[in-house]
Scaffold this motif. Sequence first.
Motif, PDB file in Angstrom:
ATOM      1  N   ILE A  32      20.753  25.171   6.325  1.00  0.00           N
ATOM      2  CA  ILE A  32      19.706  26.035   6.894  1.00  0.00           C
ATOM      3  C   ILE A  32      19.231  25.549   8.260  1.00  0.00           C
ATOM      4  N   HIS A  33      19.322  24.248   8.521  1.00  0.00           N
ATOM      5  CA  HIS A  33      18.747  23.706   9.755  1.00  0.00           C
ATOM      6  C   HIS A  33      19.519  24.111  11.003  1.00  0.00           C
ATOM      7  N   ILE A  34      20.791  24.457  10.842  1.00  0.00           N
ATOM      8  CA  ILE A  34      21.545  24.959  11.997  1.00  0.00           C
ATOM      9  C   ILE A  34      20.944  26.285  12.443  1.00  0.00           C
ATOM     10  N   GLY A  35      20.715  27.160  11.486  1.00  0.00           N
ATOM     11  CA  GLY A  35      20.094  28.444  11.798  1.00  0.00           C
ATOM     12  C   GLY A  35      18.675  28.291  12.294  1.00  0.00           C
ATOM     13  N   GLN A  36      17.955  27.328  11.737  1.00  0.00           N
ATOM     14  CA  GLN A  36      16.574  27.082  12.165  1.00  0.00           C
ATOM     15  C   GLN A  36      16.527  26.716  13.645  1.00  0.00           C
ATOM     16  N   ALA A  37      17.458  25.875  14.078  1.00  0.00           N
ATOM     17  CA  ALA A  37      17.485  25.448  15.482  1.00  0.00           C
ATOM     18  C   ALA A  37      17.711  26.642  16.409  1.00  0.00           C
ATOM     19  N   VAL A  38      18.587  27.562  16.001  1.00  0.00           N
ATOM     20  CA  VAL A  38      18.869  28.732  16.837  1.00  0.00           C
ATOM     21  C   VAL A  38      17.687  29.705  16.812  1.00  0.00           C
ATOM     22  N   MET A  39      17.086  29.895  15.635  1.00  0.00           N
ATOM     23  CA  MET A  39      15.935  30.807  15.531  1.00  0.00           C
ATOM     24  C   MET A  39      14.761  30.360  16.380  1.00  0.00           C
ATOM     25  N   SER A  40      14.625  29.069  16.592  1.00  0.00           N
ATOM     26  CA  SER A  40      13.478  28.543  17.340  1.00  0.00           C
ATOM     27  C   SER A  40      13.631  28.717  18.845  1.00  0.00           C
ATOM     28  N   GLN A  41      14.822  29.118  19.299  1.00  0.00           N
ATOM     29  CA  GLN A  41      15.051  29.291  20.728  1.00  0.00           C
ATOM     30  C   GLN A  41      14.403  30.580  21.228  1.00  0.00           C
ATOM     31  N   LYS A  42      14.210  30.647  22.516  1.00  0.00           N
ATOM     32  CA  LYS A  42      13.570  31.814  23.122  1.00  0.00           C
ATOM     33  C   LYS A  42      14.614  32.713  23.796  1.00  0.00           C
ATOM     34  N   GLY A  43      14.264  33.970  23.920  1.00  0.00           N
ATOM     35  CA  GLY A  43      15.112  34.903  24.642  1.00  0.00           C
ATOM     36  C   GLY A  43      16.464  35.151  23.996  1.00  0.00           C
ATOM     37  N   LYS A  44      17.506  35.254  24.828  1.00  0.00           N
ATOM     38  CA  LYS A  44      18.836  35.603  24.347  1.00  0.00           C
ATOM     39  C   LYS A  44      19.502  34.487  23.552  1.00  0.00           C
ATOM     40  N   ALA A  45      18.935  33.281  23.622  1.00  0.00           N
ATOM     41  CA  ALA A  45      19.516  32.170  22.859  1.00  0.00           C
ATOM     42  C   ALA A  45      19.340  32.368  21.365  1.00  0.00           C
ATOM     43  N   ASN A  46      18.346  33.165  20.983  1.00  0.00           N
ATOM     44  CA  ASN A  46      18.063  33.404  19.567  1.00  0.00           C
ATOM     45  C   ASN A  46      18.711  34.716  19.128  1.00  0.00           C
ATOM     46  N   THR A  47      20.030  34.756  19.150  1.00  0.00           N
ATOM     47  CA  THR A  47      20.744  35.938  18.678  1.00  0.00           C
ATOM     48  C   THR A  47      21.922  35.508  17.823  1.00  0.00           C
ATOM     49  N   VAL A  48      22.409  36.450  17.038  1.00  0.00           N
ATOM     50  CA  VAL A  48      23.523  36.156  16.142  1.00  0.00           C
ATOM     51  C   VAL A  48      24.799  35.844  16.930  1.00  0.00           C
ATOM     52  N   LYS A  49      24.857  36.252  18.202  1.00  0.00           N
ATOM     53  CA  LYS A  49      26.050  35.991  19.017  1.00  0.00           C
ATOM     54  C   LYS A  49      26.274  34.499  19.265  1.00  0.00           C
ATOM     55  N   TYR A  50      25.184  33.709  19.149  1.00  0.00           N
ATOM     56  CA  TYR A  50      25.347  32.264  19.343  1.00  0.00           C
ATOM     57  C   TYR A  50      26.419  31.715  18.413  1.00  0.00           C
ATOM     58  N   PHE A  51      26.427  32.202  17.176  1.00  0.00           N
ATOM     59  CA  PHE A  51      27.349  31.661  16.180  1.00  0.00           C
ATOM     60  C   PHE A  51      28.782  32.096  16.429  1.00  0.00           C
ATOM     61  N   VAL A  52      28.962  33.211  17.128  1.00  0.00           N
ATOM     62  CA  VAL A  52      30.307  33.677  17.464  1.00  0.00           C
ATOM     63  C   VAL A  52      30.841  32.929  18.678  1.00  0.00           C
ATOM     64  N   ASP A  53      29.958  32.611  19.595  1.00  0.00           N
ATOM     65  CA  ASP A  53      30.371  31.978  20.861  1.00  0.00           C
ATOM     66  C   ASP A  53      30.423  30.459  20.765  1.00  0.00           C
ATOM     67  N   THR A  54      30.086  29.885  19.620  1.00  0.00           N
ATOM     68  CA  THR A  54      30.052  28.431  19.449  1.00  0.00           C
ATOM     69  C   THR A  54      31.226  27.979  18.578  1.00  0.00           C
ATOM     70  N   THR A  55      31.859  26.887  18.962  1.00  0.00           N
ATOM     71  CA  THR A  55      32.969  26.334  18.183  1.00  0.00           C
ATOM     72  C   THR A  55      32.429  25.382  17.124  1.00  0.00           C
ATOM     73  N   PHE A  56      32.764  25.633  15.874  1.00  0.00           N
ATOM     74  CA  PHE A  56      32.345  24.785  14.759  1.00  0.00           C
ATOM     75  C   PHE A  56      33.509  23.895  14.325  1.00  0.00           C
ATOM     76  N   ASN A  57      33.177  22.695  13.899  1.00  0.00           N
ATOM     77  CA  ASN A  57      34.211  21.838  13.320  1.00  0.00           C
ATOM     78  C   ASN A  57      34.860  22.532  12.131  1.00  0.00           C
ATOM     79  N   TYR A  58      36.142  22.233  11.909  1.00  0.00           N
ATOM     80  CA  TYR A  58      36.872  22.833  10.800  1.00  0.00           C
ATOM     81  C   TYR A  58      37.625  21.726  10.053  1.00  0.00           C
ATOM     82  N   PRO A  59      37.520  21.667   8.757  1.00  0.00           N
ATOM     83  CA  PRO A  59      36.736  22.513   7.865  1.00  0.00           C
ATOM     84  C   PRO A  59      35.328  21.947   7.648  1.00  0.00           C
ATOM     85  N   THR A  60      34.333  22.791   7.712  1.00  0.00           N
ATOM     86  CA  THR A  60      32.945  22.397   7.440  1.00  0.00           C
ATOM     87  C   THR A  60      32.238  23.548   6.725  1.00  0.00           C
TER      88      THR A  60
END
Length: 462
Positions: free
Chosen positions: A417-445
């Motif tokens: 949950i804390h990954i989403g919490q960090a993004v939700m706390s951002q202001k403006g366009k940083a707090n959008t669902v697109k952040y998760f599409v544009d960010t590279t996550f380690n695999y497999p996690t």
Amino acid sequence: MKKYDCIVIGSGPGGEGAAMQLSKNGKDIAVVEKYFDIGGGCTHWGTIPSKSLRHGVRTVLELRNNPLFANQIRNIDISYSRLLKSAESVINQQSSMRRSFYERNRVDVIGGYARFLDKNTIEVENSNGAREKYQSKTFVLATGSRPYHPNEVDFTNKRILDSDSILNMDYTPRSVTIYGAGVIGCEYASILKNLGIKINLINTREKLLSFLDDEIIDALSYHLRNQGVVIRHNELYEKIEVDDNGVVLWLQSGKKLKSDALLWANGRTGNSQNMGLEDIGIEVDHRGYVKVNNHYQTKEPNIYAVGDIVGFPSLASASYDQGRYAASKILKMADKRLLENIPTGIYTSPEISSLGKTERELTAEKVPYEVGQSLFRSLARAQITNHTVGMLKILFHRETLKILGIHCFGYQASEIIHIGQAVMSQKGKANTVKYFVDTTFNYPTMAEAYRVAALNGLNRLF
């Protein structure tokens, strides 16, 4: 009579947060603790022991379900009391560490029970009956809460337990009836059932944990029942009978439930009694909770209250931050913000964590939202660890794509949950669902669930 800038009453998370913030800003601080050791209910008979117990049970369960170890562990006797022993070292480590915080920051620790004589003076009675008075410009009440005990229920009987006394149970019952299906009731239903104990879970309401998202509630209900927990909704108790063979819970609906033990998990009471609060004009409600304003001030502006003694949300994490916030107001720090977006962490098996709005709330508010989901069974990390039960759900605004809520059920939910919490706390366009599409996550996690859920949600837009 010794004088301080602030006296904190209670050494749990709320008291610690306030004391450390004040001490590090140069204030002369004392902490009063009635228990024999530092840490409060969180460390000694709440969060730490119960979560350590859960971890022990989960470890045993995972080994039993692993074909590499199943034969070796099948015949090992894992009793309830033995698992409780595993929590002792963690409790000792936590208490010792927290005591060192006070020593390092030159905070006086006063052992005993505090009572107000006036708004600037308390009297502390220690375990030997000796009394001493102390004065302070300000106070922070952080005395926590305890299980609610109705007068007609005999908690002196060893078969009738609460969330404190169950941690002293020295045998493994064959069956337990849990009255109250809140967070504590659901957590213990999950823990005890995974020990092979038959469980009746009595819910006084229509559904489990109604503050959660409906889909998460349904998932929790399904998996508790799948584990073998019998859940009964909309039930109220009539009376309790105890004999040498067990305890019988009579329900107002006419049902009778017999088990080896009864765990009463229906509410809590604030630890505000016999402190002289009413004598100095501080309001306390019928459940012992102290009334405060948005800055955690009581009716006496120099006396603050934080943590479980003020009621909701009654989370160790929130209590610590409430303590720091109250301290910032005492210090007149203008930049400290009031708490918002506090995640819930519920340590059932699987565990639950959520943040922000639910679908029910967004629908009632007529907010145009969309849902992105990721089922854990499709994640490589979940398949590797054999934790495929669960899901991550992201709720976001259809037009702005702003994240409105995050709900997780399954393995490591309280961490994820804390990954989403960090993004939700951002202001403006940083707090959008697109952040998760544009960010590279380690695999497999497990964190990869955010990318999967975000893509799933964006694909629903048209």
